[in-house]
Design an enzyme around this catalytic site. Structure first.
Site, mmCIF file in Angstrom:
data_model
loop_
_atom_site.group_PDB
_atom_site.id
_atom_site.type_symbol
_atom_site.label_atom_id
_atom_site.label_comp_id
_atom_site.label_asym_id
_atom_site.label_seq_id
_atom_site.Cartn_x
_atom_site.Cartn_y
_atom_site.Cartn_z
ATOM 1 N N ASP A 266 -16.533 -27.514 -24.003
ATOM 2 C CA ASP A 266 -15.922 -28.826 -23.798
ATOM 3 C C ASP A 266 -17.023 -29.867 -23.614
ATOM 4 O OD1 ASP A 266 -14.383 -30.998 -23.137
ATOM 5 O OD2 ASP A 266 -13.217 -29.976 -21.598
ATOM 6 N N HIS A 354 -5.637 -29.793 -30.957
ATOM 7 C CA HIS A 354 -6.218 -30.802 -30.072
ATOM 8 C C HIS A 354 -7.381 -31.538 -30.740
ATOM 9 C CE1 HIS A 354 -6.741 -32.412 -25.999
ATOM 10 N NE2 HIS A 354 -8.035 -32.333 -26.201
#
Length: 439
Positions: A266, A354
Site C-alpha cells: 500500500d 480498487h
C-alpha cells in the site's frame, strides 16, 4: 479506501526496517587457569577479544534499549547521537540526522514517514473574534517553540533526552474549515468537509475539529511524551481536546513498500515535485507551501477478507499480493493497463477493482499525496488511517464517489471518521506557524 499506489504514500518516506545483522550470537568461555592454553599471551588475547565483544554487545544493547530502534527506515536507532563516530568505530550502525522543524513546508510532509504517529484534534471554544485569534496565535507560537526545540535537540522535557542521542520527530498542524470561517481566515476557497458517501458510518466524536495536530516519532516513548506536552500547551491556550488516534507502520525493509492489514502493498508511488505543485500544493502566492488534508478512519474487516481465496483477493485489489504488481504487469511499479482483456473479452483488471477506480487516468491525471498509517484499537476495530493531501478536496470527493459506488472492497471496509484541515505553510527560521495567516 483510496489506496491505489499511484496515489499512495511516498516511496522516499522512511519505513520500518529489519533488525541489523551481525549481533552477537553467543560468547566463548576461557579455559581454566593453568590449562595448556593459559598464560600471559593467551590472557592478553582474551582481554582484547573481550573488549571487542563488549563493544559489540554494548552497541546491540544500545539499540535494544529503545523501542524505536531501527524503525525509522534508517540503519540507526532513530536518534541523533553525539557519539555516532564512536559507535561506528565499534561496529554500530550509523545514526540518522535530525529532522529540522523550520522550513518552507512542515516537516510532517517533507520529512520521512516515521513509524509511530498520533493525530490529535482540538476545538477552540468561541469568544470574540479578536480573543479567538489571539488564542490561536498563542497556541501556534507555543507549539512552534515546543516542536522546534525538540527537533533542534533542546527539548523542554528531560524525558525527551535519550541516553543515545536526540529523538527524531516530525509534525503537522492544520486548521479546520469551521474555525477558518469563524475567524474569517484567508484559506483556500475549496476548504470544506466532503459530502456524505454511501456506506459512511461516521462517528462525529471521532472526526472534525478546529485544529488538527499530527505528531510522528521513531519510537512510541518519544511520541507519548511529545503528545502530552502538546496537549498541555493546547489546554493552556484554551483549546479543548476533541479526539485522538494512534497509528503505526509495519516492519518493512528499507526502500520496500509497506503492506496494509489486508496483506497487500500500500503505497508504491507519490507524485513527483512537478505533479505535486499541480495537484497537492497551493498555487503561487500565500498558499504555495500549504495543502489540504483529508483524513478518513477506515475500519477493515481483515478476517472476512482473509477468508477469500487469493484469486478473489487479487481481483478485488487489482494487484498481486506477493509482489504488488498490477494484474497486467510483472513488477510492482508497472503501470496498470486498464484496457487489457482476457480472450473472452473480460478485463484483466476487473471493472470493480480498487486499482482501476482510483487510477489518475480516470481523474484527468489528478494525484493525491498519501501518508497513511495502520491502526489497531480492538480485535474488531483495526484498519487504515487514510491521510491524503490535495490542493482541493474535490479531488478526494471524485475518487471516493467512484469507490463508494462500486469498489469490490466495499464489503470489507467502513469509513468511521472524517476530518479536513488546511495544512499551514511551514515556519522559516525565526518565525512561527501561522504568522502569514494571522499577521
Amino acid at each position: 479506501m483510496p489506496t491505489e499506489p499511484e496515489n499512495a504514500s511516498p516511496s522516499e518516506s522512511a519505513r520500518p526496517s529489519d533488525p541489523p545483522a551481525g549481533s552477537p550470537a553467543g560468547s566463548s568461555v576461557a579455559p581454566p587457569a593453568g590449562s595448556p592454553a593459559s598464560g600471559p599471551g593467551r590472557r592478553r588475547a582474551l582481554l582484547a577479544a573481550g573488549a571487542v565483544l563488549a563493544a559489540g554487545i554494548g552497541a546491540a544493547v544500545g539499540e535494544l534499549a529503545h523501542p524505536g530502534a531501527l524503525l525509522d527506515g534508517s540503519s540507526g536507532s532513530g536518534r541523533t547521537s553525539a557519539g555516532a563516530a564512536a559507535g561506528a568505530a565499534a561496529g554500530a550502525p550509523p545514526t540518522e540526522a535530525a529532522i529540522p522543524f523550520h522550513g518552507a513546508r512542515q516537516s510532517g510532509l517533507t520529512g520521512p514517514q516515521l513509524p509511530s504517529t498520533r493525530l490529535l484534534a482540538f476545538d477552540l471554544p468561541p469568544n470574540s473574534a479578536a480573543a479567538d485569534r489571539n488564542s490561536l496565535r498563542t497556541l501556534l507560537a507555543d507549539w512552534t517553540r515546543l516542536l522546534s526545540a525538540t527537533a533542534a535537540g533542546t527539548p523542554p522535557d528531560p524525558r525527551l533526552r535519550g541516553d543515545d542521542g536526540l529523538p527524531r520527530t516530525t509534525s503537522l498542524v492544520g486548521l479546520g474549515p469551521a474555525l477558518a470561517a469563524r475567524l474569517a481566515l484567508a484559506v483556500p476557497a475549496g476548504l470544506a468537509e466532503p459530502p456524505a458517501f454511501p456506506g459512511d458510518r461516521l462517528d462525529p466524536a471521532r472526526g472534525g475539529g478546529d485544529l488538527l495536530l499530527q505528531l510522528s516519532a521513531a519510537d512510541p516513548w518519544t511520541l507519548a511524551v511529545l503528545t502530552e506536552l502538546a496537549g498541555t500547551a493546547a489546554r493552556s491556550a484554551g483549546a479543548v481536546p476533541r479526539w485522538s488516534q494512534s497509528g503505526f507502520l509495519p516492519p518493512t525493509r528499507p526502500g520496500a513498500t509497506p503492506r496494509n492489514l489486508f496483506g497487500f502493498k500500500d503505497g508504491t508511488a507519490n507524485p513527483d515535485e512537478d505533479a505535486a505543485r499541480q495537484w497537492v500544493w497551493g498555487p503561487p502566492g500565500p498558499h504555495e507551501n500549504a495543502t489540504v488534508l483529508v483524513y478518513r478512519r477506515i475500519r477493515m474487516d481483515t478476517a472476512a477478507f482473509a477468508a477469500l481465496s487469493a484469486e478473489r483477493q487479487e481481483a478485488a485489489m487489482g494487484r498481486r499480493a506477493t509482489d504488488g504488481a498490477p494484474l497486467t504487469g510483472t513488477a510492482e511499479h508497472d503501470e496498470p493497463d486498464l484496457y487489457a482483456k482476457h480472450p473472452d473479452g473480460a478485463y484483466v483488471i476487473p471493472a470493480t477493482a480498487h486499482v482501476r477506480l482510483t487510477g489518475p487516468r480516470l481523474d484527468g491525471g489528478a494525484r493525491m499525496l498519501r501518508r497513511g498509517y495502520g491502526y489497531d484499537d480492538a480485535p474488531d476495530d483495526r484498519g487504515l488511517l487514510f491521510a491524503a493531501f490535495v490542493r482541493d478536496t474535490a479531488q478526494f470527493t471524485r475518487v471516493q464517489s467512484r469507490l463508494a459506488e462500486r469498489d469490490a472492497l466495499n464489503p470489507f471496509l467502513a469509513h468511521t471518521a472524517s476530518a479536513v484541515a488546511y495544512v499551514l505553510p511551514g515556519a522559516p527560521p525565526g518565525t512561527v506557524l501561522g504568522a502569514q495567516l494571522l499577521g
